[in-house]
Design an enzyme around this catalytic site. Structure first.
Site, PDB file in Angstrom:
ATOM      1  N   HIS A 184     -13.920 -24.385 -19.963  1.00  0.00           N
ATOM      2  CA  HIS A 184     -13.481 -22.996 -19.904  1.00  0.00           C
ATOM      3  C   HIS A 184     -12.141 -22.947 -19.195  1.00  0.00           C
ATOM      4  CE1 HIS A 184     -16.657 -20.686 -21.757  1.00  0.00           C
ATOM      5  NE2 HIS A 184     -17.576 -21.359 -21.094  1.00  0.00           N
ATOM      6  N   ASP A 207      -6.702 -19.029 -20.853  1.00  0.00           N
ATOM      7  CA  ASP A 207      -7.105 -18.529 -22.166  1.00  0.00           C
ATOM      8  C   ASP A 207      -5.993 -17.762 -22.877  1.00  0.00           C
ATOM      9  OD1 ASP A 207      -9.611 -19.611 -22.047  1.00  0.00           O
ATOM     10  OD2 ASP A 207     -10.659 -17.742 -21.629  1.00  0.00           O
TER      11      ASP A 207
END
Length: 380
Positions: free
Chosen positions: A133, A163
């Site tokens: 992540h 991200d």
């Protein structure tokens, strides 16, 4: 309607293979700029525990339901690909190939296609097959190590740096550059490998240069832009709120200390040995007034000071309200499309796409009758 607006990407067709995180955000950005984005959702959803009606990263898109693991599923996606300019997928390396919609199959069907791949680790390398992540991606690039106070653990910057900044935005730049290449004489489609680790590392290019020149220490809270500088950081006010200070240049710093009421401390700007003393003075002074009072003090000045607003407060700020930085659409306050274009403005015309809701319209607009069959099977 077939396109989401009259933005600069009007007429560009995008297929998004449903996922979570940076891929959907990248496709949303393309949709905000006018592209006709068709999201291929799978039965059962993408696994994100959020009501689809509130998943704003699926605004300005249309959705079709196709089960890639069912007979004929990959062929239906390839029928869409044949009519698309860009495809975006965020699977682990090799998954799209196993499903029958990898670059080989897609480019064979459409040689001008730009095939955008969004991953954390990239398509190859020792970690390519590992789960991960945002926080892990920015950790190994050194980016996370810069954020936070000296002597404390690194501060987690939500999932914005990895991200969305290192991932989504680099993917969008990549696919648009590749689309330009595909459309020039002699150009062709290609694969864009957008890894969050690559993008997050690239974001720190200036810092690496400063470090090489001896102007940046490789530790938190010791540098000009990471909170180590007493006139570049955040300070608590009397009501427990915060003000942000960025008075780096000499003229802005002079204005800052004057309005703060510590003009006698001005000479400490270049006296690194006394920066602790300067920080203490600034800290104590800010605690004498509320955030609103300090905002009024610095209003209209070039001291480079601003109130730290919450997500709910931000849309009401006079400057953001005047520019329409936020907008209300479908009953949800949300950021408006960015950046802005003088001749072909982007627009927000569609609420978050509901899985499968647009199958018939897409089948008609893209002239892909094969996806009707999948739609009909799923509704019986």
């Amino acid at each position: 309607m077939a396109a989401t607006g009259n933005g600069p990407l009007a007429g560009v067709r995008v297929v998004e293979l449903a996922g979570i995180g940076p891929g959907p955000f990248a496709a949303m950005l393309l949709g905000d700029l006018g592209a006709d984005v068709v999201r291929v959702d799978r039965p059962g959803g993408a696994g994100l525990a959020i009501d689809p009606a509130y998943d704003l990263t699926n605004r300005n898109k249309r959705s079709v339901l196709i089960d890639l693991k069912a007979d004929g599923g990959p062929e239906r996606v390839l029928d869409l690909v044949e009519r698309a300019d860009i495809l975006i997928e965020g699977y682990r390396p090799g998954v799209a190939e196993r499903l029958g919609v990898g670059p080989g199959e897609c480019l064979a069907r459409n040689p001008k296609l730009v095939y955008g791949r969004m991953t954390g680790w990239g398509q190859e390398g020792p970690l390519a097959q590992r789960a991960g992540h945002d926080i892990a991606y920015i950790a190994i690039t050194g980016t996370l190590s810069m954020i936070g106070k000296a002597g404390e653990p690194p501060t987690v910057p939500a999932n914005l740096v990895g991200d969305y900044a290192g991932g989504s935005l680099y993917l969008v730049v990549g696919v648009l550059a590749a689309l330009h290449h595909a459309r020039v004489e002699g150009g062709s489609g290609q694969v864009v490998d957008a890894a969050i680790t690559d993008g997050a590392a690239h974001l720190a290019t200036m810092i690496h240069g400063m470090m090489a020149a001896g102007g940046w220490q490789d530790r938190r809270g010791a540098n000009l832009l990471d909170g180590g500088c007493p006139f570049y950081g955040t300070y608590e006010t009397a009501d427990g709120q915060y003000m942000a200070v960025g008075a780096l240049e000499h003229q802005f710093y002079d204005e800052f200390v004057r309005l703060l009421g510590i003009r006698d401390m001005a000479p400490l700007r270049k006296d690194f040995a006394r920066w602790g003393e300067l920080r203490t003075a600034v800290t104590e002074r800010f605690k004498e007034k509320t955030r609103a009072e300090w905002t009024a003090v610095f209003e209209g000045s070039d001291a480079c000071v601003a109130p730290v607003l919450s997500l709910r407060e931000a849309p009401a700020h006079p400057h953001l309200a005047a520019r329409g930085t936020f907008t209300d659409h479908g009953g949800i306050t949300q950021p408006a499309p960015a950046p802005r274009f003088s001749a072909t403005p982007g627009s927000l015309t569609r609420p978050p796409a509901q899985p499968g809701a647009d199958t018939d319209d897409v089948a008609r607009d893209w002239d892909v009758p094969s996806i009707h069959a999948d739609h009909d099977r799923g509704t019986r």
